[in-house]
Design an enzyme around this catalytic site. Structure first.
Site, PDB file in Angstrom:
ATOM      1  N   VAL A   1       0.801  -1.209   0.009  1.00 11.46           N
ATOM      2  CA  VAL A   1       0.040  -0.089  -0.005  1.00 11.46           C
ATOM      3  C   VAL A   1       0.732   1.189  -0.012  1.00 11.46           C
ATOM      4  O   VAL A   1       0.629   2.424  -0.811  1.00 11.46           O
ATOM      5  CB  VAL A   1      -0.824  -0.156   1.271  1.00 11.46           C
ATOM      6  CG1 VAL A   1      -1.805   1.173   1.364  1.00 11.46           C
ATOM      7  CG2 VAL A   1      -1.780  -1.118   1.385  1.00 11.46           C
TER       8      VAL A   1
ATOM      9  N   GLY B   1     -11.053  -1.210   1.475  1.00 15.21           N
ATOM     10  CA  GLY B   1     -10.161  -0.888   0.600  1.00 15.21           C
ATOM     11  C   GLY B   1     -10.509   0.403  -0.037  1.00 15.21           C
ATOM     12  O   GLY B   1     -10.795   1.337   0.504  1.00 15.21           O
TER      13      GLY B   1
ATOM     14  N   GLU C   1      -3.156 -12.814   4.731  1.00 11.97           N
ATOM     15  CA  GLU C   1      -2.440 -12.082   5.510  1.00 11.97           C
ATOM     16  C   GLU C   1      -1.222 -12.899   6.123  1.00 11.97           C
ATOM     17  O   GLU C   1      -1.562 -14.053   6.336  1.00 11.97           O
ATOM     18  CB  GLU C   1      -3.272 -11.598   6.793  1.00 11.97           C
ATOM     19  CG  GLU C   1      -4.484 -10.662   6.434  1.00 11.97           C
ATOM     20  CD  GLU C   1      -3.974  -9.201   6.038  1.00 11.97           C
ATOM     21  OE1 GLU C   1      -3.171  -8.783   6.541  1.00 11.97           O
ATOM     22  OE2 GLU C   1      -4.990  -8.531   5.359  1.00 11.97           O
TER      23      GLU C   1
ATOM     24  N   ASP D   1     -10.214  -9.848  10.825  1.00 11.06           N
ATOM     25  CA  ASP D   1      -9.935  -8.673   9.830  1.00 11.06           C
ATOM     26  C   ASP D   1     -11.239  -7.892   9.536  1.00 11.06           C
ATOM     27  O   ASP D   1     -11.465  -6.903   9.573  1.00 11.06           O
ATOM     28  CB  ASP D   1      -9.250  -8.922   8.465  1.00 11.06           C
ATOM     29  CG  ASP D   1      -9.226  -7.849   7.376  1.00 11.06           C
ATOM     30  OD1 ASP D   1      -8.254  -6.925   7.599  1.00 11.06           O
ATOM     31  OD2 ASP D   1      -9.921  -8.081   6.615  1.00 11.06           O
TER      32      ASP D   1
ATOM     33  N   LYS E   1     -13.308  -4.310  10.667  1.00 14.11           N
ATOM     34  CA  LYS E   1     -13.905  -3.491   9.931  1.00 14.11           C
ATOM     35  C   LYS E   1     -15.226  -3.100  10.225  1.00 14.11           C
ATOM     36  O   LYS E   1     -15.582  -2.086  10.212  1.00 14.11           O
ATOM     37  CB  LYS E   1     -13.772  -3.879   8.323  1.00 14.11           C
ATOM     38  CG  LYS E   1     -12.287  -3.936   7.891  1.00 14.11           C
ATOM     39  CD  LYS E   1     -12.107  -4.859   6.602  1.00 14.11           C
ATOM     40  CE  LYS E   1     -10.798  -5.054   6.036  1.00 14.11           C
ATOM     41  NZ  LYS E   1     -10.759  -6.131   5.107  1.00 14.11           N
TER      42      LYS E   1
ATOM     43  N   GLY F   1      -5.500  -4.688  -2.383  1.00 11.78           N
ATOM     44  CA  GLY F   1      -4.429  -4.497  -3.357  1.00 11.78           C
ATOM     45  C   GLY F   1      -3.837  -2.884  -3.359  1.00 11.78           C
ATOM     46  O   GLY F   1      -4.374  -2.126  -2.967  1.00 11.78           O
TER      47      GLY F   1
HETATM   48  N1  HSE Z   1      -6.679  -9.350   3.972  1.00  9.89           N
HETATM   49  C1  HSE Z   1      -7.933  -8.398   3.594  1.00  9.89           C
HETATM   50  C2  HSE Z   1      -8.922  -8.936   2.625  1.00  9.89           C
HETATM   51  C3  HSE Z   1      -7.329  -7.166   2.922  1.00  9.89           C
HETATM   52  O1  HSE Z   1      -8.646 -10.172   2.123  1.00  9.89           O
HETATM   53  O2  HSE Z   1      -9.925  -8.069   2.240  1.00  9.89           O
HETATM   54  C4  HSE Z   1      -6.781  -6.152   4.018  1.00  9.89           C
HETATM   55  O3  HSE Z   1      -7.891  -5.931   5.248  1.00  9.89           O
END
Ligand code: HSE
Length: 428
Positions: free
Chosen positions: A15, A136, A192, A203, A207, A304
């Site tokens: 990133v 993202g 990850e 993860d 969010k 990405g």
């Molecule tokens: N590993 C996450 C995903 C991206 O696969 O969406 C980063 O949060």
């Protein structure tokens, strides 16, 4: 601020490199859009000499991100190190404490320390922006805090981990078992460093907890998210669900009910024809329901280099234009600590029961379901596998406690050859 906006950027992984590339390639476009030059003054990363395919020639180097964050010649500190503690946290605290604006993509840090950092930003009169932390490239934070600020939100739902969606859709498309597709995703570099962050739902849970706080005006409460990953989703259930017109998704759901805030991240079925049901591959989708706007669906790349850098640069431009605003959409002091609700309301459920193939077994199942107040909408018996007959049931909407009670009663009759499977069916 001067006529250029000066950036200190920590973390030159995918990133961070993408942000530098974006700022360089779109340099004149960005200047036109925000009326000033955006200039990266200094960077910090673990390895100074790694070839990242970008020219760092004119940019100063700092070994220590905290020193970078405290420099008095930067206006914005961009944190792209990652991790919920360590240098990411200390450097952001240093930057905010020194009166620098902060842009971060760090969902784990925000899920655990977001309130503390938002308070720090507020007390120093600076911005803390984190569009890239959730989904993202999808601009969901701005949508909730700005475009939809005139709404009372009733429900946030979404697929917020692209790796899990890739695994689930690939399992269905290729008829492969979870372990095989997990290995494939790993070889493609989708996971990850700690894969459990992805497949364990952590993860995505991070969010969801950030979105809940913004939507419902509560303190970020990751610990109260009911979390279940995709590790136990079987190809059998994916295929049976498809036959019934559903797809399996790792679905995040947040809603405020009479008891309090309910947040869950778990495998659910959604109608195959719904927006969430049609989400393929590694894309993310967030479905916001608000009053009076109704339902808004946002779809796009959740990870990405390019999409995540797009979100980071959007935040930088906002600040360059003089955008202020509160990190969580309202003053921290007004964020409530809600009661936690486990009540997901009523919904239909998909049940798979692998039953011994003997007379009277279905009668026992029907009786257990009736005893728990679970009404059958649809039922199908599949071809026998060994000595077991898989039976699929779609219930009418019912509370999950009734399903739990029914499954215990069914198991107690001794008719199951394997533990029963129950998956909530949500509107997508
Ligand atoms: N590993 C996450 C995903 C991206 O696969 O969406 C980063 O949060």
């Amino acid at each position: 601020m001067e006529d250029s906006l000066r950036i200190g950027l920590a973390g030159l992984g995918t990133v961070g490199t993408g942000v530098l590339r974006n700022l360089s390639e779109h340099r004149s476009l960005l200047k036109e859009r925000c009326g000033k030059e955006i200039r990266v003054v200094a960077v910090s990363a673990r390895s100074r000499h790694k070839d990242r395919g970008i020219d760092l020639g004119s940019i100063e180097w700092e070994d220590d991100p905290v020193s970078l964050a405290s420099r008095d010649d930067i206006d914005i500190f961009v944190e792209l190190i990652g991790g919920e503690n360590g240098p990411a946290k200390t450097s952001i605290q240093a930057a905010l404490g020194a009166g620098r604006h902060v842009v971060t993509a760090n969902k784990a840090l925000l899920a655990h320390h977001g309130h503390l950092l938002a308070e720090l930003a507020e007390s120093h009169g600076v911005c803390l922006r984190f569009e890239a932390a959730v989904a993202g490239g999808i601009p969901i934070i701005k949508v909730l805090t700005e475009a939809l600020a005139g709404n009372r939100f009733t429900r946030i739902a979404g697929v917020m981990n692209g790796t899990c969606n890739y695994i689930l859709t690939r399992m269905e498309a290729a008829g492969l078992a979870y372990d095989e597709v997990f290995a494939e995703a790993e070889s493609l570099g989708y996971l990850e460093a700690d894969p459990n962050l992805d497949v364990g739902g952590i993860d995505a849970g991070h969010k969801l907890s950030i979105l809940s706080a913004i939507a419902f005006g509560t303190r970020i409460d990751f610990d109260s998210v009911t979390l279940e990953g995709i590790q136990r989703v079987s190809i059998a259930d994916i295929e049976y669900a498809a036959e019934l017109g559903y797809r399996v998704k790792l679905l995040g759901l947040a809603q405020m009910n009479d008891e309090g805030l309910q947040q869950s991240m778990q495998p659910c079925l959604v109608p195959a024809s719904s927006p969430l049901g049609q989400l393929e591959g590694a894309d993310n989708m967030v479905v916001v329901t608000g009053e009076p706007v109704g339902q808004i669906v946002l779809r796009g790349a959740g990870a990405g280099e390019g999409p995540t850098a797009s979100a980071v640069v959007g935040d930088i431009i906002d600040i360059a234009r003089g955008g202020s605003g509160l990190a969580l959409g309202r003053p921290c002091a007004t964020l409530s600590t809600p009661a936690i609700s486990a009540d997901t309301g009523i919904s239909a459920f998909y049940l798979r029961l692998d039953l011994v193939d003997q007379p009277g077994v279905m009668a026992k199942v029907a009786s257990a379901l009736a005893g728990a107040g679970v009404s059958i909408d649809r039922m199908r018996q599949k071809s026998h596998r060994n000595l077991s007959a898989p039976v699929l049931i779609v219930s009418h909407p019912v509370a999950s406690s009734a399903i739990d009670q029914a499954l215990i009663a069914i198991s107690d009759t001794g008719v199951c050859t394997d533990p029963p499977v129950a998956l909530r069916i949500e509107s997508g």
